[in-house]
Design an enzyme around this catalytic site. Structure first.
Site, PDB file in Angstrom:
ATOM      1  N   ASP A   1       0.842  -1.321   0.100  1.00 29.86           N
ATOM      2  CA  ASP A   1      -0.064   0.107   0.109  1.00 29.86           C
ATOM      3  C   ASP A   1       0.689   1.138  -0.034  1.00 29.86           C
ATOM      4  OD1 ASP A   1      -2.026   1.825  -0.109  1.00 29.86           O
ATOM      5  OD2 ASP A   1      -3.210   0.504   1.665  1.00 29.86           O
TER       6      ASP A   1
HETATM    7  C1  BGC Z   1      -5.047   3.444   0.006  1.00 28.17           C
HETATM    8  C2  BGC Z   1      -5.135   2.288  -1.135  1.00 28.17           C
HETATM    9  C3  BGC Z   1      -4.737   2.755  -2.494  1.00 28.17           C
HETATM   10  C4  BGC Z   1      -3.642   3.674  -2.570  1.00 28.17           C
HETATM   11  C5  BGC Z   1      -3.419   4.644  -3.757  1.00 28.17           C
HETATM   12  C6  BGC Z   1      -3.807   4.211  -0.059  1.00 28.17           C
HETATM   13  O1  BGC Z   1      -3.917   5.279   0.754  1.00 28.17           O
HETATM   14  O2  BGC Z   1      -4.953   2.687   1.279  1.00 28.17           O
HETATM   15  O3  BGC Z   1      -6.118   1.468  -0.977  1.00 28.17           O
HETATM   16  O4  BGC Z   1      -4.978   2.171  -3.408  1.00 28.17           O
HETATM   17  O5  BGC Z   1      -3.658   4.871  -1.434  1.00 28.17           O
HETATM   18  O6  BGC Z   1      -4.288   5.633  -4.119  1.00 28.17           O
END
Ligand code: BGC
Length: 883
Positions: free
Chosen positions: A288
């Site tokens: 993530d």
């Molecule tokens: C989120 C993810 C997301 C990523 C990219 C993160 O803050 O937890 O689910 O895919 O950002 O936007």
């Protein structure tokens, strides 16, 4: 031969769909404006017309299987790279891209979030995603939405879709439940597989997330989810397992949190043993965004790609490790093989991802969005059969509430997509009723900043800003008339100690006797605040950080003066603070009473929005401030009041539920939500959604409530060294999942208690009956067992029922939940029609995870098979003995 014939059919069918879409694009035939009042019949016709072409398109675009040529090419690419060039590819760039490698002519590849729609790259079609999709209980809808998202992604040149999210809805207050599916691993698995197949059939990689046990938002980087292996295997991992082993997902995203004390991105058990070992995952494991905490730890424990940039998996962090042997170069090569193999297989290197045959604005996709909303809306209460409403009998309708307009299509955070022309509840109802019905609208409540701005403080608010985080040092003082506009407090300069602490002091005298609302909002990443009234600290909803405005109510006498002190401690990036007090009845705008009394019927659109439910924070179980009072006021003025609730799961309804005859859960229905809500209210569509969660009366009665927050005194320390930066010490709070297997309906059915509305429940305008259950009386363990029964529409109109199959294991040696969902089918029936349904139970349907033997186990003996329309209503049951 057959392959070639299929491919030709596919090309032919795709061409047909493309020309149909071209006709639709012809402004002479259908102008963009005329889409607004378009009704579902047309959109569904469009969906149907494209169905043949779409399924053929799958054949045309499905990525070719791995071949030895791809494997050889990937090896050649790896062999051409120096160690430094290899390491460079282990981290992303520019927030949403993989890294390019000119040495091997490898371009960078684009990513996008997509829980409800393809985000980041402009406006898009927003679908009924996550929990709404789960409420449809329709795997074919999941496939269609997956295909549409895949096409939307393709048309925006996106290679990786950052979804679906499949974490378990353990608790209603977890801020991202709306992006996920349900509380049940079987339902999740049944939906996630076709969803992934749909996305990937379009030549776009799906990314299942967040692996794993990321079931809360507060403190998501630091909290450890401490879980026993059986609970993990039976509840929290199966959705990921199905995504990998059945959906063949090509990317997985590790979550932020720790699992049993180890961050997901470096968790050997989850990444190496389970994902890449047992499940045989051959694709890309990415982090993530900023979820990596250790260079060598992550590299050695399965992480292939650090997103959005290589803070840890970079040359500084890894080169020496390769030299001293603590990280093998072959481990890095394996990561590159996973990236290259997958990218080559999808053809990313050989063809442009943008496909001119796909539209960025698509009427066919709008039809899918509408279908999703129609299938998900769940009717929970229909006293006196108030619904469906007869449009011919309505001269005036009032549509009231903060969620009536503008449309609320999704929750907040990285999934937020800017929807094309979203239809609000207000406009959906007005479109359906046409020009001859009067539609009265009021928001009914002020905006949050208006409460802050209009608070009648006794005098100016005194602001004392300290150059420290603990109210020490000499403060700068100021006086402000209000804390309106959500006052921005900048972070102090580093030489003054960086973040600061700020004390606000004010007096308030009540003009009228009665209930007052105290509303506060503080946004400061890593900061906190406390509020005292007359020296008494108000209990803070735990972890109410960020934008979710906490609120309290206070009974005051006329003329009673209170002294309010708010103390804010900033996080690293400054903060934003707002505070206000209002006499609660004055919050309700005066038109509410007038409009509600004048209308034949009232719809109150209440619930959460991206500002009150979203990523990074948990939400309240109570409805956002003022809404209980608003619903109460409307119901008092007009007994024909229907409430629609927006949100990612259950919420508090007790203050008003017995005063309103009808209640609908609309989740976050995507851009066509308003049209769908209107069609359900007026009976153009018979409601068919079923709760994918147990709907509790109160937060306290939720089985996770006692275990949701970290155990006091169980914190551990974590020392993190980011290459090139000073080490940082973190405190790791430990959340003990002592609710174990007893999540949602597993708890309710095992304890014999009842939630407000059970998992699987949802009303229809018709009635159904179940009969003729047939199951073998005895069977060999391990064989697949058919279960068949009849479902009949016993009412006067057509409808859809979800037949649900639960299995109980009363003779198990180990304690098991009283029943567990192991099969379901959505059945569409004409009035009087009966359909014979056959479901099959495989070995897993009878198994539990044996913690000692570390494997799935069946205890031979008696099982009970139950069939019905919710986890609590299973009129059919039969015993079965497994030998
Ligand atoms: C989120 C993810 C997301 C990523 C990219 C993160 O803050 O937890 O689910 O895919 O950002 O936007």
């Amino acid at each position: 031969m057959l392959d070639r014939a299929c491919a030709q059919l596919a090309i032919h069918a795709r061409a047909k769909c493309v020309s149909l879409l071209r006709v639709m694009r012809n402004p002479k035939k259908i102008s963009t404006r005329s889409f607004l009042p378009i009704d579902s019949a047309f959109l569904l016709l469009v969906a149907f017309s494209c169905a043949l072409a779409t399924s053929a398109q799958i054949l045309a675009q499905a990525p070719a299987p791995d071949s030895s040529a791809i494997e050889a090419k990937a090896h050649t690419m790896v062999a051409k790279l120096s160690l430094e060039q290899k390491i460079e590819l282990l981290g992303g760039v520019d927030s949403m891209f993989t890294h390019a490698s000119p040495a091997i002519e490898l371009p960078r590849f684009k990513m996008s979030d997509a829980s409800v729609g393809v985000r980041t790259w402009g406006p898009t079609t927003a679908y009924a995603g996550g929990v709404a999709l789960a409420a449809s209980w329709d795997p074919e809808l999941a496939r269609k939405i997956g295909e549409s998202l895949g096409r939307d992604a393709r048309s925006r040149n996106v290679n990786f879709l950052l979804g679906p999210g499949v974490n378990i809805a353990r608790s209603p207050i977890a801020g991202r439940n709306f992006e996920y599916l349900s509380e049940d691993p079987y339902l999740n698995s049944a939906l996630v597989v076709p969803f992934i197949e749909g996305v990937q059939s379009q030549g776009v990689i799906a990314t299942v997330k967040h692996y794993a046990l990321n079931d809360q938002e507060y403190n998501r980087h630091n909290a450890s989810s401490d879980v026993d292996e059986r609970t993990m295997r039976e509840i929290y991992l199966p959705s990921f397992e199905a995504a990998v082993t059945k959906g063949h997902v090509d990317a997985v995203m590790n979550s932020y949190n720790l699992i049993n004390g180890v961050h997901a991105t470096q968790n050997e058990f989850l990444n190496l043993k389970v994902l890449k070992g047992e499940w045989g995952f051959q694709g890309i494991l990415m982090s993530d965004w900023d979820a990596t905490y250790d260079s060598v730890g992550a590299a050695n424990n399965g992480l292939d790609l650090e997103m959005p940039s290589p803070r840890f998996m970079n040359a500084k962090g890894l080169l020496d490790a390769v030299k001293d042997g603590s990280l093998k170069e072959s481990t890095i090569d394996d990561k590159l093989m996973r990236l290259f193999r997958t990218e080559l297989r999808y053809g990313f290197v050989d063809r442009p991802q943008f496909d001119p045959a796909d539209s960025t604005y698509s009427v066919a996709d709008r039809a899918v969005a509408l279908e999703g909303a129609l299938e998900s809306i769940t009717l929970l209460k229909n006293g006196g059969n108030l619904l469906p409403l007869n449009p011919a009998r309505i001269k005036t309708i009032a549509v009231i509430g903060p969620n009536a307009w503008p449309a609320v299509t999704g929750g907040g955070g990285s999934s937020e997509a800017q929807a094309f022309e979203p239809v609000s509840t207000l406009t959906g109802i007005a479109n359906l009723l046409g020009p001859n019905v009067h539609v009265l609208y009021t928001r009914g409540l002020p905006e949050m900043n208006d409460v802050f701005r209009k608070t009648n403080w006794d005098g100016p608010i005194q602001v004392a800003t300290y150059p420290s985080k603990d109210f020490t040092g000499t403060p700068q003082t100021a006086a402000v008339p209000s804390l309106g506009d959500f006052r921005r407090e900048r972070r102090g300069p580093p030489e003054n100690g960086g973040p600061r602490s700020i004390r606000y002091t004010a007096d308030y005298t009540a003009a009228k006797a009665g209930r007052h609302l105290i509303l506060a909002a503080y946004q400061s990443s890593g900061g906190n605040f406390k509020l005292t009234v007359d020296g008494k600290e108000l209990p803070m909803p735990p972890h109410a950080e960020g934008l979710v405005p906490p609120f309290w109510t206070l009974d005051l006498n006329a003329g009673q003066k209170v002294s309010v002190v708010a103390e804010c401690v900033q996080g690293n990036s400054g903060g934003t603070f707002g505070l206000g007090i209002a006499y609660e009845p004055d919050l309700i705008s005066p038109e509410v009473n007038i409009y509600a009394a004048a209308a034949d019927v009232v719809v109150v659109a209440a619930g959460f929005t991206p500002a009150t439910e979203g990523e990074g924070n948990d939400r309240t179980f109570a409805l956002p401030w003022g809404q209980d009072a608003l619903i109460g006021a409307v119901a008092q003025a007009n007994p024909r009041t229907i409430v629609t609730l927006t949100g990612g799961g259950g919420m508090e309804t007790r203050p008003w539920l017995d005063k309103v005859p009808a209640l609908l859960h609309v989740y976050y229905p995507g851009q066509e939500g308003g049209t769908a809500i209107a069609e359900v209210l007026f009976g153009k569509h018979n409601p068919e959604g079923k709760l994918p969660i147990s709907f509790d009366r109160s937060w306290d009665e939720n089985p996770s409530a006692a275990y949701y927050y970290p155990v006091k005194g169980a914190d551990t320390a974590l020392h993190v060294t980011e290459p090139g930066r000073p080490p940082v010490d973190y405190v790791v709070p430990h959340v003990k999942y002592d609710d174990g297997l007893m999540v949602g309906y597993r708890y309710w059915t095992t304890t014999g208690k009842h939630p407000l509305y059970p998992f699987g429940f949802g009303l229809s305008y018709t009635t159904f009956s179940f009969a003729n259950l047939q199951v073998l009386a005895t069977a060999a363990s391990g064989s697949t067992i058919p279960v068949s029964f009849d479902v009949t529409d016993t009412g006067k109109i057509a409808g859809a029922e979800v037949a649900q199959l639960y299995v109980s294991d009363p003779s198990a040696k180990s304690t098991r939940p009283e029943r567990e969902l192991k099969g379901f089918e959505k059945v569409r029936l004409a009035p009087g029609e009966t359909k014979h349904v056959t479901l099959s139970l495989d070995a897993r349907a009878f198994s539990y995870w044996d913690d000692k033997a570390h494997k799935w186990t069946i205890d031979p003996g008696k099982f009970v098979v139950r069939v019905g329309d919710s986890s609590e209503n299973t009129p059919l049951h039969a015993d079965l003995t497994l030998k």
